[in-house]
Structures are given as structure tokens and as C-alpha cells.
Design a protein around this motif. Structure first.
Motif, PDB file in Angstrom:
ATOM      1  N   MET A 102       0.718  -1.043   0.040  1.00 41.50           N
ATOM      2  CA  MET A 102       0.097  -0.159  -0.029  1.00 41.50           C
ATOM      3  C   MET A 102       0.952   1.281  -0.162  1.00 41.50           C
ATOM      4  O   MET A 102       0.556   2.173  -0.633  1.00 41.50           O
ATOM      5  CB  MET A 102      -0.897  -0.188   1.160  1.00 41.50           C
ATOM      6  N   GLN A 103       2.075   1.306   0.715  1.00 47.00           N
ATOM      7  CA  GLN A 103       2.996   2.305   0.947  1.00 47.00           C
ATOM      8  C   GLN A 103       3.445   2.859  -0.600  1.00 47.00           C
ATOM      9  O   GLN A 103       3.623   3.841  -0.892  1.00 47.00           O
ATOM     10  CB  GLN A 103       3.939   2.138   1.799  1.00 47.00           C
ATOM     11  N   ALA A 104       3.965   1.705  -1.025  1.00 47.70           N
ATOM     12  CA  ALA A 104       4.620   1.725  -2.765  1.00 47.70           C
ATOM     13  C   ALA A 104       3.528   2.452  -3.510  1.00 47.70           C
ATOM     14  O   ALA A 104       3.960   3.282  -4.400  1.00 47.70           O
ATOM     15  CB  ALA A 104       4.830   0.446  -3.142  1.00 47.70           C
ATOM     16  N   ASN A 105       2.166   2.162  -3.340  1.00 47.23           N
ATOM     17  CA  ASN A 105       1.407   2.675  -4.102  1.00 47.23           C
ATOM     18  C   ASN A 105       0.920   4.167  -4.120  1.00 47.23           C
ATOM     19  O   ASN A 105       0.809   5.004  -4.920  1.00 47.23           O
ATOM     20  CB  ASN A 105       0.051   2.024  -3.972  1.00 47.23           C
ATOM     21  N   ALA A 106       0.931   4.496  -2.696  1.00 52.13           N
ATOM     22  CA  ALA A 106       0.779   5.824  -2.314  1.00 52.13           C
ATOM     23  C   ALA A 106       2.146   6.841  -2.604  1.00 52.13           C
ATOM     24  O   ALA A 106       2.028   7.966  -3.128  1.00 52.13           O
ATOM     25  CB  ALA A 106       0.781   6.110  -0.692  1.00 52.13           C
ATOM     26  N   ARG A 107       3.456   6.195  -2.763  1.00 48.02           N
ATOM     27  CA  ARG A 107       4.847   6.822  -3.035  1.00 48.02           C
ATOM     28  C   ARG A 107       4.540   6.977  -4.686  1.00 48.02           C
ATOM     29  O   ARG A 107       4.739   8.104  -5.319  1.00 48.02           O
ATOM     30  CB  ARG A 107       5.619   6.214  -2.948  1.00 48.02           C
ATOM     31  N   VAL A 108       4.099   6.222  -5.290  1.00 52.92           N
ATOM     32  CA  VAL A 108       3.831   6.406  -6.814  1.00 52.92           C
ATOM     33  C   VAL A 108       2.703   7.615  -7.258  1.00 52.92           C
ATOM     34  O   VAL A 108       2.932   8.394  -8.059  1.00 52.92           O
ATOM     35  CB  VAL A 108       3.401   4.851  -7.424  1.00 52.92           C
ATOM     36  N   THR A 109       1.558   7.366  -6.335  1.00 50.81           N
ATOM     37  CA  THR A 109       0.653   8.580  -6.579  1.00 50.81           C
ATOM     38  C   THR A 109       1.014   9.937  -6.105  1.00 50.81           C
ATOM     39  O   THR A 109       1.234  10.663  -6.981  1.00 50.81           O
ATOM     40  CB  THR A 109      -0.510   8.111  -5.829  1.00 50.81           C
ATOM     41  N   LEU A 110       2.115   9.758  -5.099  1.00 56.84           N
ATOM     42  CA  LEU A 110       2.656  11.211  -4.953  1.00 56.84           C
ATOM     43  C   LEU A 110       3.654  11.753  -5.923  1.00 56.84           C
ATOM     44  O   LEU A 110       3.641  12.733  -6.189  1.00 56.84           O
ATOM     45  CB  LEU A 110       3.292  11.203  -3.436  1.00 56.84           C
ATOM     46  N   ALA A 111       4.256  10.688  -6.342  1.00 59.66           N
ATOM     47  CA  ALA A 111       5.478  11.097  -7.374  1.00 59.66           C
ATOM     48  C   ALA A 111       4.828  11.535  -8.593  1.00 59.66           C
ATOM     49  O   ALA A 111       5.088  12.512  -9.242  1.00 59.66           O
ATOM     50  CB  ALA A 111       6.418   9.770  -7.630  1.00 59.66           C
ATOM     51  N   GLU A 112       3.697  11.208  -9.069  1.00 55.56           N
ATOM     52  CA  GLU A 112       3.036  11.474 -10.174  1.00 55.56           C
ATOM     53  C   GLU A 112       2.230  12.793  -9.949  1.00 55.56           C
ATOM     54  O   GLU A 112       2.249  13.726 -10.820  1.00 55.56           O
ATOM     55  CB  GLU A 112       1.766  10.468 -10.317  1.00 55.56           C
TER      56      GLU A 112
END
Length: 87
Positions: A1-11
Motif C-alpha cells: 500500500m505504501q508503494a502505491n501511495a509513493r507512486v501516486t505522490l510522485a505522479e
């Protein structure tokens, strides 16, 4: 879940950077348009205004910082020692 949040934040950060870059580009274009308009107005105001241009030229000569001015003679050769008269 945290990886998904980091990707969304980076986008989101990437999209924000693109928006900022576009805004800065548009601001640069507007500054360039304003400078071009300013130059056009100045250029138009100087057309046919030889007296003012001569005044500016003479003022520039008076405000000079010891620059040498080369004046062509009849033979097309510059007078090289004119700067030494002030010494």
C-alpha cells in the motif's frame, strides 16, 4: 500500500512540476511581449527625432569613462593619439 501511495505522490509532484513549468513559460512569453512593445514604442518615438538622438550621443560622450574614440580622417585612418590629449 505504501508503494502505491509513493507512486501516486510522485505522479502528483510530476504533474505539479509540469504545471509550474508551463506557467513560468507563459510568464516569460508575456515579459517578452511587453519588452517587444516597449522597444517598438521607443523606436517609434525616436524616428525623426535627430535632435534628441544627438543630445543622447553628446551626453554619452561627456559621461564617458576615458574610452578612446577613433575618428576616421580623410585618408580613412583613425586619429590614434586623440586620447592622449587629456593626459
Amino acid at each position: 500500500m505504501q508503494a502505491n501511495a509513493r507512486v501516486t505522490l510522485a505522479e502528483a509532484e510530476g504533474k505539479a512540476a509540469v504545471v509550474r513549468a508551463k506557467a513560468e513559460g507563459l510568464a516569460d512569453i508575456e515579459r517578452a511581449k511587453a519588452a517587444a512593445e516597449s522597444n517598438r514604442i521607443i523606436g517609434e518615438s525616436l524616428k525623426g527625432n535627430t535632435e534628441y538622438l544627438r543630445y543622447i550621443w553628446i551626453k554619452g560622450l561627456q559621461d564617458g569613462k576615458g574610452e578612446r574614440i577613433y575618428i576616421p580622417t580623410e585618408a580613412g585612418l583613425p586619429i590614434l593619439e586623440a586620447g592622449n590629449l587629456a593626459k
